[in-house]
Design a protein around this motif. Structure first.
Motif, PDB file in Angstrom:
ATOM      1  N   GLU A 104       9.809 -19.499  24.332  1.00  0.00           N
ATOM      2  CA  GLU A 104       9.355 -18.522  23.339  1.00  0.00           C
ATOM      3  C   GLU A 104       8.256 -19.143  22.474  1.00  0.00           C
ATOM      4  O   GLU A 104       7.140 -19.339  22.955  1.00  0.00           O
ATOM      5  N   HIS A 105       8.568 -19.511  21.231  1.00  0.00           N
ATOM      6  CA  HIS A 105       7.556 -20.104  20.365  1.00  0.00           C
ATOM      7  C   HIS A 105       7.892 -21.561  20.062  1.00  0.00           C
ATOM      8  O   HIS A 105       9.049 -21.909  19.832  1.00  0.00           O
ATOM      9  N   ALA A 106       6.860 -22.392  20.035  1.00  0.00           N
ATOM     10  CA  ALA A 106       7.057 -23.831  19.840  1.00  0.00           C
ATOM     11  C   ALA A 106       7.521 -24.148  18.424  1.00  0.00           C
ATOM     12  O   ALA A 106       8.206 -25.149  18.200  1.00  0.00           O
ATOM     13  N   SER A 107       7.149 -23.305  17.463  1.00  0.00           N
ATOM     14  CA  SER A 107       7.480 -23.567  16.064  1.00  0.00           C
ATOM     15  C   SER A 107       7.460 -22.270  15.271  1.00  0.00           C
ATOM     16  O   SER A 107       6.929 -21.248  15.739  1.00  0.00           O
ATOM     17  N   PHE A 108       7.992 -22.335  14.058  1.00  0.00           N
ATOM     18  CA  PHE A 108       7.960 -21.174  13.164  1.00  0.00           C
ATOM     19  C   PHE A 108       6.514 -20.821  12.812  1.00  0.00           C
ATOM     20  O   PHE A 108       6.154 -19.649  12.685  1.00  0.00           O
ATOM     21  N   GLU A 109       5.676 -21.854  12.674  1.00  0.00           N
ATOM     22  CA  GLU A 109       4.260 -21.635  12.349  1.00  0.00           C
ATOM     23  C   GLU A 109       3.574 -20.836  13.459  1.00  0.00           C
ATOM     24  O   GLU A 109       2.786 -19.930  13.191  1.00  0.00           O
ATOM     25  N   GLU A 110       3.898 -21.173  14.717  1.00  0.00           N
ATOM     26  CA  GLU A 110       3.318 -20.427  15.829  1.00  0.00           C
ATOM     27  C   GLU A 110       3.842 -18.990  15.834  1.00  0.00           C
ATOM     28  O   GLU A 110       3.087 -18.041  16.095  1.00  0.00           O
ATOM     29  N   TYR A 111       5.123 -18.852  15.556  1.00  0.00           N
ATOM     30  CA  TYR A 111       5.743 -17.520  15.487  1.00  0.00           C
ATOM     31  C   TYR A 111       5.022 -16.657  14.454  1.00  0.00           C
ATOM     32  O   TYR A 111       4.659 -15.502  14.726  1.00  0.00           O
ATOM     33  N   MET A 112       4.772 -17.204  13.272  1.00  0.00           N
ATOM     34  CA  MET A 112       4.055 -16.465  12.227  1.00  0.00           C
ATOM     35  C   MET A 112       2.635 -16.131  12.662  1.00  0.00           C
ATOM     36  O   MET A 112       2.143 -15.018  12.437  1.00  0.00           O
ATOM     37  N   ALA A 113       1.965 -17.098  13.266  1.00  0.00           N
ATOM     38  CA  ALA A 113       0.578 -16.888  13.695  1.00  0.00           C
ATOM     39  C   ALA A 113       0.484 -15.769  14.727  1.00  0.00           C
ATOM     40  O   ALA A 113      -0.455 -14.954  14.698  1.00  0.00           O
ATOM     41  N   CYS A 114       1.464 -15.703  15.630  1.00  0.00           N
ATOM     42  CA  CYS A 114       1.460 -14.640  16.648  1.00  0.00           C
ATOM     43  C   CYS A 114       1.687 -13.280  16.006  1.00  0.00           C
ATOM     44  O   CYS A 114       1.026 -12.301  16.366  1.00  0.00           O
ATOM     45  N   LYS A 115       2.610 -13.198  15.044  1.00  0.00           N
ATOM     46  CA  LYS A 115       2.804 -11.947  14.320  1.00  0.00           C
ATOM     47  C   LYS A 115       1.493 -11.532  13.648  1.00  0.00           C
ATOM     48  O   LYS A 115       1.122 -10.357  13.626  1.00  0.00           O
ATOM     49  N   GLY A 116       0.795 -12.508  13.089  1.00  0.00           N
ATOM     50  CA  GLY A 116      -0.430 -12.237  12.348  1.00  0.00           C
ATOM     51  C   GLY A 116      -1.567 -11.707  13.195  1.00  0.00           C
ATOM     52  O   GLY A 116      -2.526 -11.104  12.666  1.00  0.00           O
ATOM     53  N   MET A 117      -1.495 -11.899  14.508  1.00  0.00           N
ATOM     54  CA  MET A 117      -2.550 -11.394  15.393  1.00  0.00           C
ATOM     55  C   MET A 117      -2.712  -9.884  15.279  1.00  0.00           C
ATOM     56  O   MET A 117      -3.803  -9.341  15.495  1.00  0.00           O
ATOM     57  N   LEU A 118      -1.635  -9.197  14.920  1.00  0.00           N
ATOM     58  CA  LEU A 118      -1.691  -7.736  14.795  1.00  0.00           C
ATOM     59  C   LEU A 118      -2.698  -7.309  13.734  1.00  0.00           C
ATOM     60  O   LEU A 118      -3.338  -6.263  13.860  1.00  0.00           O
ATOM     61  N   PHE A 119      -2.870  -8.128  12.707  1.00  0.00           N
ATOM     62  CA  PHE A 119      -3.716  -7.748  11.573  1.00  0.00           C
ATOM     63  C   PHE A 119      -5.187  -8.122  11.790  1.00  0.00           C
ATOM     64  O   PHE A 119      -6.003  -7.986  10.900  1.00  0.00           O
ATOM     65  N   GLN A 120      -5.463  -8.562  12.998  1.00  0.00           N
ATOM     66  CA  GLN A 120      -6.844  -8.718  13.446  1.00  0.00           C
ATOM     67  C   GLN A 120      -7.142  -7.686  14.539  1.00  0.00           C
ATOM     68  O   GLN A 120      -8.166  -7.754  15.209  1.00  0.00           O
ATOM     69  N   GLN A 121      -6.212  -6.741  14.695  1.00  0.00           N
ATOM     70  CA  GLN A 121      -6.348  -5.746  15.753  1.00  0.00           C
ATOM     71  C   GLN A 121      -5.929  -4.360  15.267  1.00  0.00           C
ATOM     72  O   GLN A 121      -5.493  -3.532  16.042  1.00  0.00           O
ATOM     73  N   CYS A 122      -6.042  -4.121  13.972  1.00  0.00           N
ATOM     74  CA  CYS A 122      -5.704  -2.798  13.444  1.00  0.00           C
ATOM     75  C   CYS A 122      -6.702  -2.411  12.348  1.00  0.00           C
ATOM     76  O   CYS A 122      -7.392  -3.270  11.796  1.00  0.00           O
ATOM     77  N   LYS A 123      -6.752  -1.110  12.065  1.00  0.00           N
ATOM     78  CA  LYS A 123      -7.660  -0.617  11.021  1.00  0.00           C
ATOM     79  C   LYS A 123      -7.064  -0.827   9.631  1.00  0.00           C
ATOM     80  O   LYS A 123      -7.750  -1.236   8.708  1.00  0.00           O
ATOM     81  N   THR A 124      -5.755  -0.532   9.510  1.00  0.00           N
ATOM     82  CA  THR A 124      -5.067  -0.683   8.217  1.00  0.00           C
ATOM     83  C   THR A 124      -3.768  -1.439   8.431  1.00  0.00           C
ATOM     84  O   THR A 124      -2.992  -1.092   9.327  1.00  0.00           O
ATOM     85  N   GLY A 125      -3.526  -2.460   7.622  1.00  0.00           N
ATOM     86  CA  GLY A 125      -2.274  -3.202   7.660  1.00  0.00           C
ATOM     87  C   GLY A 125      -1.384  -2.772   6.513  1.00  0.00           C
ATOM     88  O   GLY A 125      -1.858  -2.631   5.376  1.00  0.00           O
ATOM     89  N   ILE A 126      -0.105  -2.554   6.794  1.00  0.00           N
ATOM     90  CA  ILE A 126       0.873  -2.168   5.771  1.00  0.00           C
ATOM     91  C   ILE A 126       1.947  -3.250   5.759  1.00  0.00           C
ATOM     92  O   ILE A 126       2.631  -3.465   6.756  1.00  0.00           O
ATOM     93  N   VAL A 127       2.093  -3.933   4.622  1.00  0.00           N
ATOM     94  CA  VAL A 127       2.780  -5.223   4.593  1.00  0.00           C
ATOM     95  C   VAL A 127       3.892  -5.251   3.546  1.00  0.00           C
ATOM     96  O   VAL A 127       3.697  -4.797   2.410  1.00  0.00           O
ATOM     97  N   ASN A 128       5.047  -5.805   3.926  1.00  0.00           N
ATOM     98  CA  ASN A 128       6.150  -6.016   2.985  1.00  0.00           C
ATOM     99  C   ASN A 128       5.792  -7.186   2.065  1.00  0.00           C
ATOM    100  O   ASN A 128       5.904  -8.348   2.441  1.00  0.00           O
ATOM    101  N   ILE A 129       5.388  -6.868   0.842  1.00  0.00           N
ATOM    102  CA  ILE A 129       4.912  -7.887  -0.090  1.00  0.00           C
ATOM    103  C   ILE A 129       6.051  -8.770  -0.599  1.00  0.00           C
ATOM    104  O   ILE A 129       5.825  -9.874  -1.106  1.00  0.00           O
ATOM    105  N   ASP A 130       7.303  -8.318  -0.438  1.00  0.00           N
ATOM    106  CA  ASP A 130       8.442  -9.099  -0.917  1.00  0.00           C
ATOM    107  C   ASP A 130       8.729 -10.307  -0.036  1.00  0.00           C
ATOM    108  O   ASP A 130       9.378 -11.258  -0.469  1.00  0.00           O
TER     109      ASP A 130
END
Length: 491
Positions: free
Chosen positions: A213-239
């Motif tokens: 799966e993912h080598a580290s938590f940092e990689e896991y976060m980075a992969c999730k973050g790819m979505l926000f380089q591929q959308c028009k509007t990001g809606i994010v849980n600020i908490d």
């Protein structure tokens, strides 16, 4: 059957034609060597366990006439070889082209996060269909396209399947698609080749960290973050404390939701609702939209899920009354699914199948101050023993009574799995009993339910089978409960 020219399929791809010609027709795209057909195009995908390049020669023998590769292969000269930097990414882009870019004709909503994806997609579908839209859904449980329901193999399907689903959604008259986007799906480029209208981040916790799966938590976060380089509007849980890390480098507009004062859409005045056979929550949503909400699902995470859905659906001009009514009736199979069996106690089915999800669920249910919290669960065979110890310890610590039973024993003996769970339970003072047969265990908790109890059947959720020795046998807990109740009536 669709037909396209290879030259057309390659129009958005950086490639080299190493052999053959690109002026050929493509009427079948295959990425599984077991399904190769005569005159097809075959993608040699380098997988985590098996490398598709090793099947190149076999694919040609079966009739493949075009190979897309990223490593060198040696095949007869009549075969066209297209070399790309990343086969998975090329497959996603070429699949989008093959189906004539169906996602561009839909409003596609992508939801990523450790928890909450599945429930939120169904809530969004419920609201937007109540508002007059036709919505396709793709997720962990199933894909829903018009009246068709297709069981899921992956949370986010392979790119070719995904594009085919989008194409079928258009044919079915859908104008919106809402889908779960896993970190694996992002990392493996399954969602490459189109732009999401909205990308949503629910939350993130250490999960899916391992060799395949993912080598580290940092990689896991980075992969999730790819979505926000591929959308028009990001809606994010600020908490979420990792929200800023996840969206770092985003290329989209950002909106926020949560309990925080600074959130664009926020929940206040949360109140738990408890009645015989029913648990729920009410709250006030304010900020960019303002109204009262009640949902028939317990807990703070249910507030987050519904708040996420509200933040999305506001963009589609769903009116307040429509949102309120749709949230009240939105249900997800196997996700805190309450089953009415008695006016004395509450019984529910939930998919919680690891320590993290079980702890979250049981902690939430304890907030309702049940007379007893009863947790029935087992663990899957051929899986980590650590999960068994951890789940046993969590249930022993939080539940008043644990009923240990079978889940999917697969190739292991159910008693061996139960004995492992008991090792974790032994670290606590929690009471427990063991009943190997799951139907008998469910009958026990129903027959012995006391006034004010909350009983949760954990682990199976939406699954309608039990896997034993390589075979899947029918087992749906809803059916089992009905059978038990009918048997009691006939006594």
């Amino acid at each position: 059957m669709k037909v396209a020219y290879l030259k057309k399929l390659l129009e958005q791809v950086d490639y080299q034609c190493m052999q053959g010609t690109i002026d050929v027709e493509v009427d079948k795209i295959i990425y599984d060597s077991r399904k190769v057909e005569k005159d097809c195009l075959f993608f040699c995908i380098p997988g985590t366990v098996v490398d598709g390049h090793t099947f190149a020669e076999e694919a040609v023998l079966k009739g493949a006439t075009i190979l897309v590769i990223e490593k060198e292969v040696v095949v007869p000269s009549h075969v066209t070889i297209i070399k790309v930097e990343n086969v998975r990414k090329a497959m996603a882009i070429m699949s989008a082209t093959y189906f004539d870019y169906p996602a561009d004709k839909l409003k596609v909503i992508g939801i990523t996060g450790t928890k909450g994806k599945t429930t939120t997609t169904y809530m969004v579908k419920s609201i937007l269909e109540s508002a007059g839209h036709k919505v396709g859904l793709i997720g962990t449980i199933e894909a829903i396209i018009g009246e068709e329901k297709i069981p899921a193999n992956n949370t986010t399907p392979e790119s070719y399947i995904l594009q085919e689903y989008f194409y079928k959604m258009l044919e079915a008259g859908c104008d919106i698609a809402v889908m779960e986007v896993s970190s694996q799906g992002l990392m493996m480029h399954r969602v490459a080749g189109f732009l999401f209208e909205f990308g949503i981040f629910t939350n993130i916790e250490p999960d899916h960290i391992g060799p395949n799966e993912h080598a580290s938590f940092e990689e896991y976060m980075a992969c999730k973050g790819m979505l926000f380089q591929q959308c028009k509007t990001g809606i994010v849980n600020i908490d979420d404390k990792h929200a800023k890390d996840v969206i770092e480098g985003h290329t989209c507009a950002i909106e926020t939701f949560g309990f925080s004062e600074g959130a664009d859409i926020r929940a206040t005045n949360t109140r738990l609702v408890s009645e015989p056979g029913y648990l729920g929550v009410t709250y006030h949503v304010s900020g960019l939209i303002d109204f009262e909400v009640e949902i028939d699902v317990p807990g703070k995470f249910s507030v987050y899920n519904s708040l996420t859905a509200i933040a999305i659906c506001r963009h589609f001009h769903a009116d307040i009354q429509t949102i309120q009514k749709a949230l009240k009736v939105a249900k997800v199979k196997g996700r805190i699914e309450m089953i009415q069996v008695s006016n004395d106690f509450t019984l529910m089915i939930d998919y919680a199948h690891n320590a993290m999800s079980l702890e979250s669920l049981l902690t939430t249910l304890k907030e309702y101050n049940p007379k007893r919290l009863v947790c029935l669960f087992g663990c899957g065979g051929n899986r980590s023993k650590l999960r068994r110890y951890e789940m046993g310890e969590v249930s022993g610590r939080l539940a008043d009574l644990t009923v240990i039973t079978s889940d999917n024993p697969r190739d292991e003996e159910p008693q061996v799995i139960i004995d492992d769970i008991k090792i974790g339970l032994a670290k606590t003072q929690g009471d427990f009993i063991e009943i190997i047969d799951r139907k008998e265990a469910i009958a026990y908790v129903i027959d012995h339910g006391q006034k004010g109890d909350v009983i949760v059947l954990a682990g199976k959720g939406h699954e309608d089978y039990q896997e034993i020795k390589g075979k899947k046998y029918p087992m749906d807990e809803r059916v089992i409960i009905n059978e038990i109740l009918e048997e009691r009536k006939s006594r």
